[in-house]
Design a protein around this motif. Sequence first.
Motif, mmCIF file in Angstrom:
data_model
loop_
_atom_site.group_PDB
_atom_site.id
_atom_site.type_symbol
_atom_site.label_atom_id
_atom_site.label_comp_id
_atom_site.label_asym_id
_atom_site.label_seq_id
_atom_site.Cartn_x
_atom_site.Cartn_y
_atom_site.Cartn_z
ATOM 1 N N GLU A 123 -17.162 0.229 -14.907
ATOM 2 C CA GLU A 123 -17.171 1.682 -15.133
ATOM 3 C C GLU A 123 -15.836 2.306 -14.720
ATOM 4 O OE1 GLU A 123 -20.604 2.984 -12.935
ATOM 5 O OE2 GLU A 123 -22.010 2.254 -14.460
ATOM 6 N N THR A 124 -15.295 1.842 -13.602
ATOM 7 C CA THR A 124 -14.005 2.358 -13.139
ATOM 8 C C THR A 124 -12.895 1.993 -14.108
ATOM 9 O OG1 THR A 124 -14.732 2.206 -10.833
ATOM 10 C CG2 THR A 124 -12.361 2.321 -11.215
ATOM 11 N N ILE A 125 -12.910 0.770 -14.596
ATOM 12 C CA ILE A 125 -11.905 0.346 -15.582
ATOM 13 C C ILE A 125 -12.000 1.211 -16.829
ATOM 14 C CG2 ILE A 125 -11.268 -1.542 -17.161
ATOM 15 C CD1 ILE A 125 -12.103 -3.457 -14.815
ATOM 16 N N ASP A 126 -13.216 1.469 -17.301
ATOM 17 C CA ASP A 126 -13.405 2.322 -18.474
ATOM 18 C C ASP A 126 -12.852 3.723 -18.232
ATOM 19 O OD1 ASP A 126 -14.578 0.248 -19.860
ATOM 20 O OD2 ASP A 126 -16.643 0.935 -19.509
ATOM 21 N N LYS A 127 -13.114 4.276 -17.046
ATOM 22 C CA LYS A 127 -12.609 5.617 -16.717
ATOM 23 C C LYS A 127 -11.089 5.643 -16.688
ATOM 24 C CE LYS A 127 -16.604 7.028 -13.969
ATOM 25 N NZ LYS A 127 -17.092 7.291 -12.610
ATOM 26 N N LEU A 128 -10.486 4.649 -16.038
ATOM 27 C CA LEU A 128 -9.028 4.598 -15.955
ATOM 28 C C LEU A 128 -8.394 4.386 -17.333
ATOM 29 C CD1 LEU A 128 -8.592 2.513 -12.690
ATOM 30 C CD2 LEU A 128 -8.033 4.929 -13.010
ATOM 31 N N THR A 129 -9.023 3.574 -18.146
ATOM 32 C CA THR A 129 -8.525 3.358 -19.508
ATOM 33 C C THR A 129 -8.585 4.643 -20.308
ATOM 34 O OG1 THR A 129 -9.209 1.046 -19.448
ATOM 35 C CG2 THR A 129 -8.840 2.005 -21.622
ATOM 36 N N SER A 130 -9.662 5.380 -20.160
ATOM 37 C CA SER A 130 -9.819 6.663 -20.846
ATOM 38 C C SER A 130 -8.743 7.663 -20.406
ATOM 39 C CB SER A 130 -11.208 7.227 -20.580
ATOM 40 O OG SER A 130 -11.343 8.490 -21.167
ATOM 41 N N LEU A 143 1.872 12.315 -17.292
ATOM 42 C CA LEU A 143 1.903 11.336 -16.198
ATOM 43 C C LEU A 143 2.282 11.993 -14.875
ATOM 44 C CD1 LEU A 143 3.547 8.260 -17.927
ATOM 45 C CD2 LEU A 143 1.184 8.483 -17.163
ATOM 46 N N GLU A 144 3.027 13.079 -14.944
ATOM 47 C CA GLU A 144 3.423 13.789 -13.734
ATOM 48 C C GLU A 144 2.223 14.408 -13.026
ATOM 49 O OE1 GLU A 144 6.679 16.452 -14.318
ATOM 50 O OE2 GLU A 144 7.883 14.917 -15.298
ATOM 51 N N GLN A 145 1.101 14.554 -13.721
ATOM 52 C CA GLN A 145 -0.108 15.108 -13.113
ATOM 53 C C GLN A 145 -0.742 14.138 -12.122
ATOM 54 O OE1 GLN A 145 -2.703 16.109 -16.327
ATOM 55 N NE2 GLN A 145 -1.419 17.784 -17.058
ATOM 56 N N ILE A 146 -0.462 12.854 -12.276
ATOM 57 C CA ILE A 146 -1.027 11.852 -11.374
ATOM 58 C C ILE A 146 -0.263 11.910 -10.055
ATOM 59 C CG2 ILE A 146 -1.425 9.395 -10.975
ATOM 60 C CD1 ILE A 146 -1.571 9.059 -14.012
ATOM 61 N N GLU A 147 -0.993 12.156 -8.975
ATOM 62 C CA GLU A 147 -0.364 12.215 -7.660
ATOM 63 C C GLU A 147 0.136 10.830 -7.265
ATOM 64 O OE1 GLU A 147 -2.905 13.951 -4.688
ATOM 65 O OE2 GLU A 147 -3.658 15.438 -6.123
ATOM 66 N N ASP A 148 1.371 10.773 -6.782
ATOM 67 C CA ASP A 148 1.964 9.497 -6.376
ATOM 68 C C ASP A 148 1.088 8.776 -5.355
ATOM 69 O OD1 ASP A 148 4.061 10.115 -8.036
ATOM 70 O OD2 ASP A 148 5.473 10.597 -6.424
ATOM 71 N N GLY A 149 0.600 9.505 -4.363
ATOM 72 C CA GLY A 149 -0.209 8.904 -3.311
ATOM 73 C C GLY A 149 -1.482 8.270 -3.833
ATOM 74 N N LYS A 150 -2.106 8.904 -4.831
ATOM 75 C CA LYS A 150 -3.336 8.346 -5.415
ATOM 76 C C LYS A 150 -3.017 7.047 -6.151
ATOM 77 C CE LYS A 150 -6.174 11.977 -4.750
ATOM 78 N NZ LYS A 150 -6.379 12.177 -3.344
ATOM 79 N N LEU A 151 -1.940 7.049 -6.917
ATOM 80 C CA LEU A 151 -1.537 5.845 -7.644
ATOM 81 C C LEU A 151 -1.169 4.726 -6.671
ATOM 82 C CD1 LEU A 151 -0.931 4.518 -10.381
ATOM 83 C CD2 LEU A 151 1.370 5.481 -10.234
ATOM 84 N N GLN A 152 -0.439 5.068 -5.612
ATOM 85 C CA GLN A 152 -0.047 4.075 -4.621
ATOM 86 C C GLN A 152 -1.266 3.487 -3.909
ATOM 87 O OE1 GLN A 152 2.496 6.827 -2.629
ATOM 88 N NE2 GLN A 152 4.366 6.010 -3.555
ATOM 89 N N SER A 153 -2.236 4.323 -3.588
ATOM 90 C CA SER A 153 -3.456 3.829 -2.933
ATOM 91 C C SER A 153 -4.218 2.884 -3.848
ATOM 92 C CB SER A 153 -4.358 5.001 -2.529
ATOM 93 O OG SER A 153 -3.745 5.770 -1.524
ATOM 94 N N LEU A 154 -4.289 3.215 -5.132
ATOM 95 C CA LEU A 154 -4.976 2.373 -6.101
ATOM 96 C C LEU A 154 -4.283 1.014 -6.225
ATOM 97 C CD1 LEU A 154 -7.163 2.039 -8.282
ATOM 98 C CD2 LEU A 154 -5.571 3.110 -9.891
ATOM 99 N N ILE A 155 -2.963 1.020 -6.338
ATOM 100 C CA ILE A 155 -2.201 -0.227 -6.451
ATOM 101 C C ILE A 155 -2.380 -1.076 -5.198
ATOM 102 C CG2 ILE A 155 0.148 -1.193 -6.538
ATOM 103 C CD1 ILE A 155 0.841 1.254 -8.364
ATOM 104 N N GLU A 156 -2.278 -0.440 -4.023
ATOM 105 C CA GLU A 156 -2.432 -1.180 -2.766
ATOM 106 C C GLU A 156 -3.810 -1.828 -2.676
ATOM 107 O OE1 GLU A 156 -2.336 -0.469 2.067
ATOM 108 O OE2 GLU A 156 -1.642 1.111 0.737
ATOM 109 N N LEU A 157 -4.828 -1.080 -3.028
ATOM 110 C CA LEU A 157 -6.193 -1.606 -2.969
ATOM 111 C C LEU A 157 -6.372 -2.789 -3.922
ATOM 112 C CD1 LEU A 157 -9.073 -1.348 -1.887
ATOM 113 C CD2 LEU A 157 -9.504 0.322 -3.676
#
Length: 112
Positions: free
Chosen positions: A17-24, A34-48
């Motif tokens: 479900e998460t993959i589907d949401k992110l793909t959407s 892309l500038e709307q995506i907060e850097d910290g949120k993207l960094q947390s996702l990548i780290e996880l």
Amino acid sequence: MFINNEMKVDVNVELAETIDKLTSIRDSMDYLALEQIEDGKLQSLIELLLKIYAQKVQVSDQNLVNHEGEGIVKPLTNDNKLSQTDTVIFVDQLLKQKDIELFEVQMFRSIG
């Protein structure tokens, strides 16, 4: 930590479900959005994701030592859509931030 089979199914359903949401989200965004995506949120996702992947590889590697399992899971599916440029950009930025030189990666590879 042990996870029963019922929980494994729930985790995979949630991941799907998460993959589907992110793909959407990705498919609906244009370059400027892309500038709307907060850097910290993207960094947390990548780290996880990297931590989960590293743990899975370590378990797979231990299973290979014990002659169990099917081998180490590859980081991407065979039909992935990442270009070589996308991959190099990510790996280069990660190595720079973690202050890891390519010769250190080669030494790590030669150990195992």
